[in-house]
Each structure stands twice: as structure tokens, then as C-alpha cells.
Design an enzyme around this catalytic site. Sequence first.
Site, PDB file in Angstrom:
ATOM      1  CB  THR A  48      -0.977   0.023   1.191  1.00  0.00           C
ATOM      2  OG1 THR A  48      -0.249  -0.203   2.402  1.00  0.00           O
ATOM      3  CG2 THR A  48      -2.045  -1.040   1.047  1.00  0.00           C
ATOM      4  NE  ARG A  55     -11.883 -10.371   0.720  1.00  0.00           N
ATOM      5  CZ  ARG A  55     -11.044 -11.089  -0.016  1.00  0.00           C
ATOM      6  NH1 ARG A  55      -9.762 -10.827   0.039  1.00  0.00           N
ATOM      7  NH2 ARG A  55     -11.477 -12.050  -0.804  1.00  0.00           N
ATOM      8  CG  ASP A 108       2.856  -6.174  -5.783  1.00  0.00           C
ATOM      9  OD1 ASP A 108       3.881  -6.863  -5.638  1.00  0.00           O
ATOM     10  OD2 ASP A 108       2.203  -5.696  -4.827  1.00  0.00           O
ATOM     11  CG  HIS A 114      -3.310 -15.286  -4.216  1.00  0.00           C
ATOM     12  ND1 HIS A 114      -3.554 -14.400  -3.183  1.00  0.00           N
ATOM     13  CD2 HIS A 114      -3.747 -16.483  -3.770  1.00  0.00           C
ATOM     14  CE1 HIS A 114      -4.104 -15.045  -2.170  1.00  0.00           C
ATOM     15  NE2 HIS A 114      -4.228 -16.299  -2.504  1.00  0.00           N
ATOM     16  CB  CYS A 168      -2.490 -22.944 -26.290  1.00  0.00           C
ATOM     17  SG  CYS A 168      -1.739 -21.287 -26.316  1.00  0.00           S
ATOM     18  CB  CYS A 170      -4.346 -21.279 -29.848  1.00  0.00           C
ATOM     19  SG  CYS A 170      -4.907 -20.717 -28.215  1.00  0.00           S
ATOM     20  CB  ILE A 215       4.356  -2.495   6.429  1.00  0.00           C
ATOM     21  CG1 ILE A 215       3.244  -3.178   7.228  1.00  0.00           C
ATOM     22  CG2 ILE A 215       5.342  -3.530   5.909  1.00  0.00           C
ATOM     23  CD1 ILE A 215       2.236  -3.916   6.400  1.00  0.00           C
TER      24      ILE A 215
END
Length: 255
Positions: free
Chosen positions: A35, A43, A113, A130, A141, A166, A247
Amino acid sequence: MSAEDRNLEAAVAAARRLIDAARRILVLTGAGISTDSGIPDFRGPRGLWTRNPEAEKMATIQHYVADPEVRKRSWRSRLESPALHAEPNDGHKALVTLERRGTLLALLTQNIDGLHQRAGSSPSLVVEIHGTARDVTCLACGERAPMERALARVRAGEEDPSCRSCGGILKAATISFGQSLVPEDLRRAEQAARSCDLMLAVGTKLSVYPIAGVVPVAKEAGARVVIVNAEPTEMDALADVILRGSISALLPRLV
């Protein structure tokens, strides 16, 4: 110094002692570490899905495959996404410092990211649970290519670019709702949780399973647990040390 500041300083000191003593550190990161790079979470109070519930459809595989309009919105949103030009912050860089000490066992991330690798983390240690938004993949393909190549086609006027090999549907190489996680990634995560001596959870509310389950697995195997997050998490009761705050400001102080 206020009581709150004193408590934070004591928590920083305690976390540093645990990190300095550890020899096999497992890190799990979530949206909160990015962030401060300008990428909103999903969320939270100002999260992407909180402000725009329609955006969740673009992250659901059934809607994405069935509805060309959902795909077109998805491609437009990628062009406008802050993640496109985001740079790693001091939180990401602090984990590179941890790796250089030789005590980082693995870096599990829920983020798509790619900022850990851009900060300098070794791709061999990063497990992107993820997937990644830095690549695209063909749902027919399986061919994979850099995201930027597909975005260039969108900028040139293609609203819903298809696979050039494809003709299949192209999608970011992320795990959408309705898609299975990669079994090998989950195996690596669980193995690391069982063998680490310190579990460091950063920027995640620890509410998304199965990956949040690495924290209790590590705890049961004897690891100490440090949680760094702006808000309370669902596993605060398991933590030996909890740090609340920015953080990107706190992580460099710990390593």
C-alpha cells in the site's frame, strides 16, 4: 514519550531479538506491504472491491471467461492500475536485507504485483501463491508472455486481445476466484512452515485460506511468530510479538 510509543519501541526491540536469533525465517506478505507503493488493497476501508464491488467480477474466472464486457473492463483497468508503475518501498527492500543475511527460508506472498522481485528478492525464494500480474497466460493453450506485450495491443486499440498462437482468451497469470492454487506452491509453503524457526507475517489480516494456515502450522512446529500489520489480524492470539503501524517504516527497523 507516550505509553503507546513506549509499547511500540518495546515490541520493535523484542521482534529484533527474535529475528536476530532465528536461522530459518519464513515470511508471508499480503497487500499491506504494497500500500505504501501506491497499490490499494482489496478489502480494506479504501480497498478496490470496497469502493467498486463490480471489480470483483473481473477477478472471478467464470465471469471473465463468459462475458467479453468483463474482459474489456479488466484490460482497461490494467492500463489505469497504479500497480503498473509502482516501485518497491522500504518494506520490500528490508526483506532483501533479510535474505542477504542468509536466514530467509522462503518468502510467500499473496500479492501479484511482482514488487518483491523488483526490490531484489531472489525469484527462487519467492512463492507467488496467487500468481503474478506481470505476465499473461492463454486459457486455451497455456502460452505465457509478458503483460506489457498484451497491454501494448490494448493501447493500440484491441479491447479484448486474444492469444496470437491459438486465438484463445488471454488473462493475467493470476489465480482468480474459481481457479485452483498451484499444488507445488502450497507444498513448498507447508514444508517451509514446518521447518522454520520464525514466522514473520507482514501486511496481511491472515483471513485468506489456505495460505493463512501456514501461521498455525509454524506455531505448532515450534516457531516463534511475529505479526506486522496496520490492523488487527485473525491470528494475533498466536503471535509472540505484534507491531502495528506503517510497514515500510517498521520493517527496516526490524532487520
